[in-house]
Design an enzyme around this catalytic site. Sequence first.
Site, PDB file in Angstrom:
ATOM      1  N   SER A 144       3.205   5.847  -3.629  1.00 11.80           N
ATOM      2  CA  SER A 144       4.666   5.885  -3.646  1.00 11.80           C
ATOM      3  C   SER A 144       5.114   7.326  -3.585  1.00 11.80           C
ATOM      4  O   SER A 144       4.379   8.237  -3.989  1.00 11.80           O
ATOM      5  CB  SER A 144       5.188   5.238  -4.936  1.00 11.80           C
ATOM      6  OG  SER A 144       6.569   5.515  -5.121  1.00 11.80           O
ATOM      7  N   TYR A 157       5.554   4.491 -13.966  1.00 12.12           N
ATOM      8  CA  TYR A 157       5.276   4.246 -12.551  1.00 12.12           C
ATOM      9  C   TYR A 157       4.840   5.537 -11.860  1.00 12.12           C
ATOM     10  O   TYR A 157       3.863   5.565 -11.098  1.00 12.12           O
ATOM     11  CB  TYR A 157       6.529   3.676 -11.886  1.00 12.12           C
ATOM     12  CG  TYR A 157       6.355   3.245 -10.459  1.00 12.12           C
ATOM     13  CD1 TYR A 157       5.667   2.078 -10.137  1.00 12.12           C
ATOM     14  CD2 TYR A 157       6.901   3.986  -9.417  1.00 12.12           C
ATOM     15  CE1 TYR A 157       5.521   1.658  -8.826  1.00 12.12           C
ATOM     16  CE2 TYR A 157       6.757   3.580  -8.097  1.00 12.12           C
ATOM     17  CZ  TYR A 157       6.065   2.419  -7.804  1.00 12.12           C
ATOM     18  OH  TYR A 157       5.917   2.027  -6.497  1.00 12.12           O
TER      19      TYR A 157
END
Length: 311
Positions: A144, A157
């Site tokens: 990501s 995350y």
Amino acid sequence: MEISLEGKVALVTGCGPNIGSGIALALSRYGAKVACNDVSDESIAACIRRIERNGGTAMAAPGDVTEEEDVRGYVEAVLERWGRIDILVNNAAVLGGRGVLDEEAAAFERAVRVSSLGYFLNTKHVGRAMAERGIRGSVVCISSSNGWSGTAGVIAYAFSKGGVNNFVRAAAMDLAPYGIRVNSFTPTAPTPDNPELLAAGVTGVLQSPPRGGDRGAGGLGGPTGDEPWRRPERWRGERTPMVPMGTTGTPTDIGHAVAWLSSDYARLVTGTDLVVDGGARARNFAYLPAAAGDLAGPVPLVGLDGSAATE
């Protein structure tokens, strides 16, 4: 260049309705049989329906990616049915979260566990299956933009995706002697293009979520977020014009690229990261493209989902 995955078998973890489903559909449309993993039977069923209505072949591979017995079980089930696994896409992750001032230890641990242990266990057991059978396969780990640069409100995350990036490089070195390639793939905030999501009114407009106690809240979050010392978590305006190409793309864009990365055309690509984000990561913080109406944008998307959603 005509990409073909005919004769190959893929396992996709976290086949939820956005990125995971898009990748699974793409691998299928390029010719692979696809095993769909998730902890949600509903997500698996929806992913399989989407593949099958587009002419592909799929099977369910239910299980928790953090439980070794589960992973071993669904890997063995795929091998029993199709005899091989050529492609592994590690995609399962816990989205959303809170910032460092508000995140709970249990939630942080769960998010990191899914990405770290999940990617490790699947790579371990699928990698062993490939090596034992002499299959020079491909492992793709979904990273990501949060793994490469700082973003408020998603501390767990971001931590987990940063770990994914170096896991890929180390695993690539472990598996290189077997001809097995390991790479990461970095998207950023794709706009949903799954007919089921669109029918439900999910548009994927790239704006910050509201602050509050919701697990998916951005910024500092917190139970109320109204303490007098709070600062704004982030700019809340539209982000699309900030992307050089005018769009961060869709799961279909991700699927096309993952299919190429999984194909024999990428036979020497290992230990690296493929970025498909409309130029978002490359952009200098002080640079803004032209106004949204002045951006030419990319060429039209080559679609994959050829039929309307039907139940």
